[in-house]
Enzyme design. Sequence first.
Site: not given
Ligand code: NAD
Length: 326
Positions: A123, A58
Amino acid sequence: MERRRLGSTGYTVSELGFGASPLGGVFGPITSEEDAVRAVREAVDAHGINLFDTSPYYGNTESERVLGKCLSQLGDRDAYVLATKVGRYGRDEFDYSAARVRASVVESMQRLRVRRLDIVQCHDVEFADRWQIIAEETLPALARLRDEGVIGAIGLTGLPLSVYPTILEHTAVEVDVALSYCHACLCDTSLADSGVLRYLYEKGVGVLNASPLCMGLLTERGPPPWHPAPPALKAHCAAAARWVTEHAMECTGTPVTIAELALPYAVRCVGDGRIASTLVGIDSHATLSKNVQALRAPLNERLLQQVLRMLAPVHNQSWPSGAAWA
Ligand code: NAD
């Protein structure tokens, strides 16, 4: 904040987890590092959030660096469960070898300013050679680190749901955690529908659901330019987001955004209690507050049913990721 058992790991995690990829600038620049420090402190002290997830991938290690700075100001290492990953690094850079696993864990601990990691996950396993991951290198190297007490638990992450049973049926290594993303949210419930959630739960694997906003698809702002969803899925989510903004007042008497509907839906309505924690991406103290509030508010059934109807034509649509080996 409700806490739930994470499979057989011995960890108990908050139902809402702090996804730290936005701290690496993955969705755009963060407000400031001071604001990130405040978000992490309030998550733990004011809201009882104790699960943090990051990866060297990230922001090209930036998420780990910023999160490390934030966590170091908490003082109490036992106040949180810290998860990171190995195998995926810069753009199109993958290395799941045993030597890289060990070096990567040491580097992550340095950036995160800790002496132990609670969870280390392979990952996006769909990008790896399956036998390297399973039999020869990645999982055995992680198991040795777990035996040595350097890491607490081992996990897998990936987009295609088939990677979990494929790996678990072929490895002698005990896998503790599975992190699935974009498959337990308003537009996609395939984690539960496919039977994979039940399979993992019954095996005692702790399940984490990441991306309840489908990596930005289920937000008013919409997805980042790199989002891999097909055009029809993007268009339906954008239309649903607009509809919520325009009709929330008449349905609920208060303004509500699609994100404020999508988050509680993922936490409360998917998985029958088999999901230990839902990881939402937090880029700021303001986003944290919005999400904690959204989780406390009652879900408006009329709004929810209309959005589910609008998203029905693209329900469980996904996109290709990695090699089709699973
Ligand atoms: P998410 O679906 O949580 O969306 C994140 C986006 O939405 C960001 O731009 C954030 O600022 C915004 N957001 C969050 N809350 C909001 C709200 N209330 N209103 C408006 N916008 C909002 O997607 P993500 O961040 O990709 O997933 C969460 C976490 O899961 C990641 O940070 C990571 O730690 C993990 N993840 C892991 C993998 C993997 O291992 N392959 C893949 C995806 C996510």
